[in-house]
Design an enzyme around this catalytic site. Structure first.
Site, PDB file in Angstrom:
ATOM      1  N   ASN A   8       0.869  -1.177   0.000  1.00 29.77           N
ATOM      2  CA  ASN A   8       0.000   0.000   0.000  1.00 29.77           C
ATOM      3  C   ASN A   8       0.904   1.223   0.000  1.00 29.77           C
ATOM      4  O   ASN A   8       1.438   1.601   1.038  1.00 29.77           O
ATOM      5  CB  ASN A   8      -0.901  -0.027   1.244  1.00 29.77           C
ATOM      6  CG  ASN A   8      -1.813   1.185   1.312  1.00 29.77           C
ATOM      7  OD1 ASN A   8      -1.812   2.026   0.412  1.00 29.77           O
ATOM      8  ND2 ASN A   8      -2.585   1.287   2.394  1.00 29.77           N
ATOM      9  N   LYS A  10       0.141   4.210  -0.404  1.00 30.11           N
ATOM     10  CA  LYS A  10      -0.556   5.376   0.173  1.00 30.11           C
ATOM     11  C   LYS A  10      -0.320   6.622  -0.694  1.00 30.11           C
ATOM     12  O   LYS A  10      -0.186   6.505  -1.905  1.00 30.11           O
ATOM     13  CB  LYS A  10      -0.124   5.576   1.629  1.00 30.11           C
ATOM     14  CG  LYS A  10      -0.374   4.305   2.458  1.00 30.11           C
ATOM     15  CD  LYS A  10      -0.321   4.540   3.935  1.00 30.11           C
ATOM     16  CE  LYS A  10      -0.596   3.236   4.680  1.00 30.11           C
ATOM     17  NZ  LYS A  10      -0.593   3.399   6.124  1.00 30.11           N
ATOM     18  N   HIS A  96      -9.874   0.912   4.433  1.00 26.93           N
ATOM     19  CA  HIS A  96      -8.645   1.144   5.199  1.00 26.93           C
ATOM     20  C   HIS A  96      -8.956   2.093   6.361  1.00 26.93           C
ATOM     21  O   HIS A  96      -9.759   3.007   6.221  1.00 26.93           O
ATOM     22  CB  HIS A  96      -7.573   1.730   4.287  1.00 26.93           C
ATOM     23  CG  HIS A  96      -6.213   1.729   4.910  1.00 26.93           C
ATOM     24  ND1 HIS A  96      -5.845   2.667   5.862  1.00 26.93           N
ATOM     25  CD2 HIS A  96      -5.161   0.893   4.770  1.00 26.93           C
ATOM     26  CE1 HIS A  96      -4.605   2.396   6.253  1.00 26.93           C
ATOM     27  NE2 HIS A  96      -4.161   1.327   5.616  1.00 26.93           N
ATOM     28  N   GLU A 168      -5.689  -4.922  10.438  1.00 31.24           N
ATOM     29  CA  GLU A 168      -4.759  -3.809  10.625  1.00 31.24           C
ATOM     30  C   GLU A 168      -5.134  -3.041  11.891  1.00 31.24           C
ATOM     31  O   GLU A 168      -5.976  -2.129  11.837  1.00 31.24           O
ATOM     32  CB  GLU A 168      -4.816  -2.858   9.429  1.00 31.24           C
ATOM     33  CG  GLU A 168      -4.287  -3.427   8.145  1.00 31.24           C
ATOM     34  CD  GLU A 168      -3.675  -2.344   7.246  1.00 31.24           C
ATOM     35  OE1 GLU A 168      -2.575  -2.576   6.755  1.00 31.24           O
ATOM     36  OE2 GLU A 168      -4.278  -1.281   7.079  1.00 31.24           O
ATOM     37  N   GLY A 174       1.691   2.856  10.909  1.00 36.29           N
ATOM     38  CA  GLY A 174       2.541   4.050  10.949  1.00 36.29           C
ATOM     39  C   GLY A 174       3.288   4.192  12.264  1.00 36.29           C
ATOM     40  O   GLY A 174       3.925   5.216  12.518  1.00 36.29           O
ATOM     41  N   GLY A 235       2.791  -1.040   4.465  1.00 32.64           N
ATOM     42  CA  GLY A 235       2.752   0.397   4.188  1.00 32.64           C
ATOM     43  C   GLY A 235       4.147   0.932   3.942  1.00 32.64           C
ATOM     44  O   GLY A 235       4.720   0.763   2.872  1.00 32.64           O
TER      45      GLY A 235
HETATM   46  P1  13P Z   1       2.647   0.742   7.881  1.00 31.95           P
HETATM   47  O1  13P Z   1       3.234  -0.536   7.309  1.00 31.95           O
HETATM   48  O2  13P Z   1       3.362   1.960   7.388  1.00 31.95           O
HETATM   49  O3  13P Z   1       2.514   0.689   9.365  1.00 31.95           O
HETATM   50  O4  13P Z   1       1.174   0.879   7.285  1.00 31.95           O
HETATM   51  C1  13P Z   1       0.342  -0.211   7.318  1.00 31.95           C
HETATM   52  C2  13P Z   1      -0.829   0.038   6.469  1.00 31.95           C
HETATM   53  O5  13P Z   1      -1.647   0.879   6.763  1.00 31.95           O
HETATM   54  C3  13P Z   1      -0.964  -0.760   5.244  1.00 31.95           C
HETATM   55  O6  13P Z   1      -2.213  -0.607   4.676  1.00 31.95           O
END
Ligand code: 13P
Length: 254
Positions: A8, A10, A96, A168, A174, A235
């Site tokens: 992802n 983002k 999400h 998640e 994050g 992420g």
């Molecule tokens: P991170 O791997 O940056 O913690 O994010 C996870 C996420 O939201 C994947 O969709």
């Protein structure tokens, strides 16, 4: 069942230059590598979908990070399921926690998006997970249960085969913390139980359950392998192709 490792990306890769650097680095990383037990899905921002598809990144599949539920019409700014399908997407991330939190996406909207994805032939990756406050107050199971049930309750069992659920926990996304393997396993058992209620045992077992939230090469074993999950939703670490491919290799080789 083949494992699934989803990137992802983002709201990143802000320019053509950044995108080309990413694609170049990704190609270099996958060169000569065979991942026969782990499928890779890359979910870039909408504006990059076409370029990612044209880049022909080995065996990777393409996914989107979100979509609208209507097919076409006066919905300024929205992206249609048909557009995703026609631009080469196989997967779409739905619900999400960042969409639920910053864009007030409701369970009802998530449900409509899941239905729309199946209708057009996209494979949805449904995200569920509790906040820190919900976990600390003993509400995690109730929240996750509600999110899973409300999104899937009206689906026919034939859809199970093309469904992925990503657990998640909002507090791990994050962040630099992760749940323990045991905590993740508890959620897996809970989700599987709800899936059995909805689809029956045979079909429930076809649904992939993956984990997301601070997945890195260092945390993959505890968050994905030990709880016996079907893959990962990555992420930050997916922004560095060498980190992402390391995660894929760890999952593929176990
Ligand atoms: P991170 O791997 O940056 O913690 O994010 C996870 C996420 O939201 C994947 O969709």
């Amino acid at each position: 069942m083949e494992k699934l490792v989803v990137a992802n990306l983002k709201m990143n890769l802000l320019s053509l230059v950044e995108r080309e650097q990413y694609l170049k680095a990704f190609k270099k990383e996958i060169k000569g590598k065979k991942m026969s037990k782990a499928g890779m899905v890359l979910c870039p921002p909408f504006v990059h979908l076409e370029a990612f598809q044209k880049a022909r990144l080995g065996e990777t599949a393409l996914g989107a990070q979100d979509m609208f539920w209507e097919r076409s019409g006066s919905f300024t700014g929205e992206i249609s399921p048909a557009m995703l399908k026609n631009f080469g997407c196989e997967f779409v991330v739905v619900g999400h926690s960042e969409r639920r939190r910053y864009f007030s996406e409701s369970d009802e909207e998530v449900k409509m998006k899941i239905a729309a994805a199946f209708k057009i032939g996209l494979k949805p990756i449904l995200c569920v997970g509790e906040t820190r406050v919900e976990r600390n107050s003993g509400q995690a199971a109730r929240v996750i249960g509600r999110q899973v049930k409300s999104a899937l309750i009206d689906l026919s069992r034939a859809k199970a085969e093309n469904l992925t659920i990503a657990y998640e926990p909002v507090w791990a996304i994050g962040a630099d913390v992760t749940p323990t393997a045991h905590e993740i396993m508890e959620v897996k058992v809970l989700v599987r139980k709800i899936l059995v209620e909805i689809f029956g045992k045979k079909y429930a077992n076809m649904v992939k359950i993956i984990y997301g939230g601070n997945v890195t090469p260092q945390t993959t074993k505890e968050t994905c392998l030990e709880p016996g999950l079907d893959g990962a939703l990555v992420g930050r670490a997916s922004l560095a192709p060498h980190e992402f491919i390391k995660i894929v290799e760890i999952i593929n080789n176990n």
